[in-house]
Write a protein that holds these residues in place. Structure first.
Motif, mmCIF file in Angstrom:
data_model
loop_
_atom_site.group_PDB
_atom_site.id
_atom_site.type_symbol
_atom_site.label_atom_id
_atom_site.label_comp_id
_atom_site.label_asym_id
_atom_site.label_seq_id
_atom_site.Cartn_x
_atom_site.Cartn_y
_atom_site.Cartn_z
ATOM 1 N N GLY A 66 60.420 98.042 80.886
ATOM 2 C CA GLY A 66 61.374 98.894 80.195
ATOM 3 C C GLY A 66 60.721 100.027 79.432
ATOM 4 N N THR A 67 59.412 100.203 79.605
ATOM 5 C CA THR A 67 58.690 101.262 78.911
ATOM 6 C C THR A 67 57.533 101.738 79.782
ATOM 7 N N GLY A 73 61.009 99.988 74.416
ATOM 8 C CA GLY A 73 61.282 101.164 75.222
ATOM 9 C C GLY A 73 62.758 101.500 75.215
ATOM 10 N N GLU A 74 63.327 101.619 76.408
ATOM 11 C CA GLU A 74 64.740 101.953 76.540
ATOM 12 C C GLU A 74 65.639 100.723 76.549
ATOM 13 N N GLN A 75 65.035 99.546 76.557
ATOM 14 C CA GLN A 75 65.831 98.319 76.568
ATOM 15 C C GLN A 75 66.171 97.891 75.145
ATOM 16 N N ARG A 76 67.419 97.572 74.929
ATOM 17 C CA ARG A 76 67.887 97.072 73.640
ATOM 18 C C ARG A 76 68.822 95.903 73.912
ATOM 19 N N GLN A 114 53.239 104.172 76.367
ATOM 20 C CA GLN A 114 54.118 103.819 75.247
ATOM 21 C C GLN A 114 53.921 102.361 74.875
ATOM 22 N N SER A 167 64.274 95.078 70.869
ATOM 23 C CA SER A 167 64.155 96.241 71.743
ATOM 24 C C SER A 167 62.712 96.488 72.145
ATOM 25 N N LYS A 203 57.420 100.428 84.426
ATOM 26 C CA LYS A 203 58.623 100.726 83.654
ATOM 27 C C LYS A 203 59.793 99.848 84.087
#
Length: 243
Positions: free
Chosen positions: A182-183, A14-17, A187, A12, A178
Motif C-alpha cells: 500500500g506504499t 501509505g494510501e491504505q486506511r 516511503q 494506516s 505498492k
C-alpha cells in the motif's frame, strides 16, 4: 492478528486506511510500519484489543493442505480488516481461556493454536497470507525486500538495490511492492525511520538533531519537515526532556 474487544481505532500505511471497532479484526500478513490511533475510548469504556502473533512456521506447515482450496481472494491485501468470523473466533476464545490452567495450555494449546491459523488461512481475508507462502510469488519476493529494508533502513537504498534483493526488475518491483504494502519502497523506508525517531524522542528524550542522524537523515531540517507531515506535530513537541 488484532481483534478489537472494546473501543475503536484507525490503522494506516501509505494510501491504505482501516477503521476498526469492537467485533472487528485486523490481519497483517507482512511486516509493515503501520501507525494507529485510538478513536473511541473513555475511562468507563477503555480501548481493549487482543493481539495474536502469527507463527509462520505453523502457517507453512498448513499450506500444502489448503493450497487447493477454492477460496475467494478479492480482498487479498497485506492489511485486511473484517468482522470477526465465528469459525476462528471460537478456537481463539478457547485458546484465551487456557490461560487459567497451565496444564491445559501445555497440552491443548498447540492444537488449538494450529486450528486458529488454519481458520485464518481459509478466511477470505487470508488471501495475502496464502500468497506469501507460495515459493517465488510476488508476495514472498516483496517479503524478502522488506527484510532488507528492516535491516538497513538507516542506509541509503535505491529501488534497484531492493529490486535485486527480490529478484525482480525495478519497474515490476515498484508496482508489486505498492500492491502488497500500500506504499512505495522509499516511503516505507521513510516511515520506518520516522517511527523509530518517535520512539527515540518519546522514550529517550534525544535531541532532534541526534535523532535525525541516528535514523539515517542527513539534514535535521528535512527530518523535522517529514516528521511534522507524518505526525502533525514537530519533533520538538514529542521530545521528552531528560529528567
Amino acid at each position: 492478528m488484532c481483534l478489537i474487544l472494546q473501543g475503536c481505532k484507525v490503522t494506516s500505511i501509505g494510501e491504505q486506511r482501516v477503521d476498526l471497532c469492537a467485533g472487528e479484526a485486523l490481519l497483517v500478513s507482512h511486516d509493515l510500519p503501520v501507525t494507529s490511533r485510538i478513536t473511541n475510548a473513555s475511562n468507563a469504556a477503555p480501548y481493549i484489543a487482543l493481539i495474536l502473533s502469527l507463527d509462520m512456521g505453523m502457517v507453512r506447515s498448513l499450506y500444502d493442505q489448503v493450497a487447493d482450496a477454492n477460496i475467494p481472494e478479492a480482498r487479498a491485501r497485506s492489511l485486511s480488516a473484517w468482522p470477526a468470523d465465528p469459525a476462528w473466533l471460537a478456537p481463539l476464545t478457547r485458546y484465551v481461556e487456557l490461560m487459567d490452567n497451565p496444564l491445559d495450555a501445555q497440552v491443548l494449546g498447540p492444537s488449538i493454536l494450529r486450528e486458529i491459523h488454519y481458520r485464518l488461512l481459509l478466511s477470505p481475508n487470508g488471501g495475502m497470507l496464502r500468497r506469501l507462502l507460495i515459493a517465488d510469488s510476488h508476495a514472498s519476493r516483496i517479503a524478502k525486500a522488506i527484510q532488507m529494508l528492516r535491516r538497513e533502513f538507516r542506509a541509503t537504498l535505491s529501488v534497484s538495490d531492493l529490486a535485486h534483493s527480490a529478484g525482480m526488475s525495478a519497474s515490476s518491483f515498484h508496482e508489486h511492492f505498492k500492491a502488497v504494502t500500500g506504499t512505495t519502497p522509499l516511503q516505507y523506508q521513510k516511515d520506518l525511520r520516522l517511527i523509530q525517531a518517535r520512539a527515540l524522542l518519546v522514550e529517550k528524550g534525544w535531541s532532534v538533531s541526534e535523532t535525525a542522524f541516528a535514523v539515517g537523515y542527513e539534514s535535521p531540517t528535512h527530518f523535522s519537515r517529514d516528521y511534522s507531515k507524518k505526525f502533525a506535530v514537530p519533533p520538538s513537541r514529542d521530545r521528552v526532556s531528560p529528567s
